[in-house]
Design a protein around this motif. Sequence first.
Motif, PDB file in Angstrom:
ATOM      1  N   THR A  20      -7.322  -1.955  -0.313  1.00  0.00           N
ATOM      2  CA  THR A  20      -7.784  -0.566  -0.297  1.00  0.00           C
ATOM      3  C   THR A  20      -7.253   0.101   0.967  1.00  0.00           C
ATOM      4  N   LEU A  21      -7.534   1.399   1.096  1.00  0.00           N
ATOM      5  CA  LEU A  21      -7.153   2.102   2.320  1.00  0.00           C
ATOM      6  C   LEU A  21      -8.266   2.070   3.362  1.00  0.00           C
ATOM      7  N   GLY A  22      -9.268   1.245   3.093  1.00  0.00           N
ATOM      8  CA  GLY A  22     -10.332   1.063   4.074  1.00  0.00           C
ATOM      9  C   GLY A  22     -11.292   2.227   4.182  1.00  0.00           C
ATOM     10  N   ASP A  23     -11.339   3.081   3.132  1.00  0.00           N
ATOM     11  CA  ASP A  23     -12.222   4.245   3.198  1.00  0.00           C
ATOM     12  C   ASP A  23     -13.260   4.265   2.075  1.00  0.00           C
ATOM     13  N   GLY A  24     -13.321   3.188   1.278  1.00  0.00           N
ATOM     14  CA  GLY A  24     -14.309   3.120   0.212  1.00  0.00           C
ATOM     15  C   GLY A  24     -13.953   3.902  -1.040  1.00  0.00           C
ATOM     16  N   ASP A  25     -12.785   4.528  -1.078  1.00  0.00           N
ATOM     17  CA  ASP A  25     -12.369   5.300  -2.249  1.00  0.00           C
ATOM     18  C   ASP A  25     -11.514   4.398  -3.146  1.00  0.00           C
ATOM     19  N   PHE A  26     -12.095   3.956  -4.264  1.00  0.00           N
ATOM     20  CA  PHE A  26     -11.404   3.035  -5.168  1.00  0.00           C
ATOM     21  C   PHE A  26     -10.648   3.775  -6.283  1.00  0.00           C
ATOM     22  N   GLY A  27     -10.667   5.072  -6.275  1.00  0.00           N
ATOM     23  CA  GLY A  27     -10.030   5.836  -7.340  1.00  0.00           C
ATOM     24  C   GLY A  27      -8.680   6.410  -6.994  1.00  0.00           C
ATOM     25  N   ARG A  28      -8.233   6.181  -5.783  1.00  0.00           N
ATOM     26  CA  ARG A  28      -6.981   6.808  -5.343  1.00  0.00           C
ATOM     27  C   ARG A  28      -5.793   6.444  -6.236  1.00  0.00           C
ATOM     28  N   PHE A  29      -5.671   5.178  -6.580  1.00  0.00           N
ATOM     29  CA  PHE A  29      -4.470   4.719  -7.252  1.00  0.00           C
ATOM     30  C   PHE A  29      -4.480   5.126  -8.731  1.00  0.00           C
ATOM     31  N   ALA A  30      -5.654   5.150  -9.329  1.00  0.00           N
ATOM     32  CA  ALA A  30      -5.752   5.672 -10.696  1.00  0.00           C
ATOM     33  C   ALA A  30      -5.370   7.147 -10.727  1.00  0.00           C
ATOM     34  N   ARG A  31      -5.744   7.888  -9.684  1.00  0.00           N
ATOM     35  CA  ARG A  31      -5.373   9.312  -9.631  1.00  0.00           C
ATOM     36  C   ARG A  31      -3.860   9.469  -9.452  1.00  0.00           C
ATOM     37  N   ALA A  32      -3.261   8.567  -8.680  1.00  0.00           N
ATOM     38  CA  ALA A  32      -1.802   8.613  -8.527  1.00  0.00           C
ATOM     39  C   ALA A  32      -1.122   8.377  -9.869  1.00  0.00           C
TER      40      ALA A  32
END
Length: 545
Positions: A116-128
């Motif tokens: 992860t990017l260490g920020d707790g946001d697990f949706g970043r890559f699905a959005r990409a």
Amino acid sequence: MQTVTVAQYLARRLGELGVEHLFGVPGDFSLTLLDHMLAEGRQEWVGSPNELGAGYAADGYARTRGMAAMVTTFGVGELSAIDAVAGAYAENVPLVQITGVPPTTSAAAGRLLHHTLGDGDFGRFARAYAEVTAAGAVLTARDAAERIDDVLATAVRELRPVYLAVPVDVATALVLAPAAPLPLTATDERAVGRFRSAAADLLGGARSAVLVAGHLVERSGAVDRFARLVDAAASPVVTLVSARGAVDPGSPHFAGVYCGTIGAKRAILAVDTADVVIEAGTLMADAVTGMFSHRDDPAHTIHLGLHGATVAGSRIDGVPFATALDVLTELVDGAALRRDLPDTAPEGPEAGPALDQATLWAHLEGWFPHGHRLVTDIGTTFWGAAGITLPAGSDVVAQPVWSSIGYALPAALGCAVADPERRPVLVIGDGAAQMTVQELSTLARLPQPPVVIVVDNSGYTIERALQSPAAVYNDVAPWDWCALARAFAPGVPMVTAEPATPGELDEALAAVSCSPDSLVVLHVRTDPLDLPAGLRGLADNYHGR
């Protein structure tokens, strides 16, 4: 009713679509998913040294089978593959990127996990991935089966890549086994009627026509259907450089490869002199049209897209590509449209005493086996391939719209796995091959490995042709390609050669037929500023744009 795990359900649906192999690289978040999918016994695993290569291999597989799948892990794995998925989107290649992702509880809690990017946001890559796919879903146990069906049906319907993220816990959740085929598209009969009327009006006053085959003819599995239209129209047919397998070059109607002003002269004549141009599944991008030097005449054009048609500039949505081909086959009057083009001088590369680009391609044209597949990158080798005539049953696998160099080497792997009976002949420049060279280790171990011809011009000659031919950034470090192949596959039988003359090239090509079960690697050196004729024409149009 029978229940299966979500992973098994996915494997069964992929098997229904003809997917018998999974490409990818494993990771801890995808291991449970892979264990359950492979246990279903419907797919074999094809591992790659990196995810980008797996993505390109899946692309080549899908161009043969109509669908492909790759599996990567969350974050680092899926982002490595995203370039390949974007290319599949641009080129209308249906495949599914399956990502094993952290458990739903970890995502909900925003835990600081690896990848992860260490920020707790697990949706970043699905959005990409939403930017480069036609549909996507992060599966939940509640509706995983329905979402899988929706996403896969979109891939088939749109001929685009799709995305499925499968959390570790959802992979083993139980769902009802598939009970019916995937839902696909219905035809809008009123739209078809409007298309029929508009096309009949435009064709009614025509005394000549030309058919232009685009990539969707092959991608949608409509080669035979398009051939029936060609025969009914009794008119010249040309292919774009992106659709070399759409038409049998032995057809009496075939007029050559059309690429605007740099295509075959007979093809240019066929297009420029027609009353009506029928574009079947074309995408008139810059490289495909010789830098937009093609005939652009909406008032006299019928364009067929995947889900709609444009007649004399008026768009009609809701007309499926296959249906539009059938309608035109019924409408065209071969007696009225029939015409014979005047003979033109033979075209193509001419062999000389030195092993330069022209001689290389002239000898490849004379040697190329029936039914084999020519796989090439968008660089110098693509334009060399554009100038030769291939035998019936052969085609070209390339990526002229997305144009990501390095594509062809892993794509050859996908082609070989998808159809072992059609041996790929990979012709690739040294600069492109250095991008994805690791896949040689996978290619070498196939039961029927491809033929690999590395055209070594010390870097990026296509860039030299467009600008700054002496710039240092177009140079790459020299490699010993034959030694490298042996290092990647120690103990694996292979044939290697470094032909330096036309005679030595012929000897090396003759050895290919004697080595169907061995990887063949030929290292051919050419001058850094030696250009195939097609690339010279492209560069001239680029400079005059």
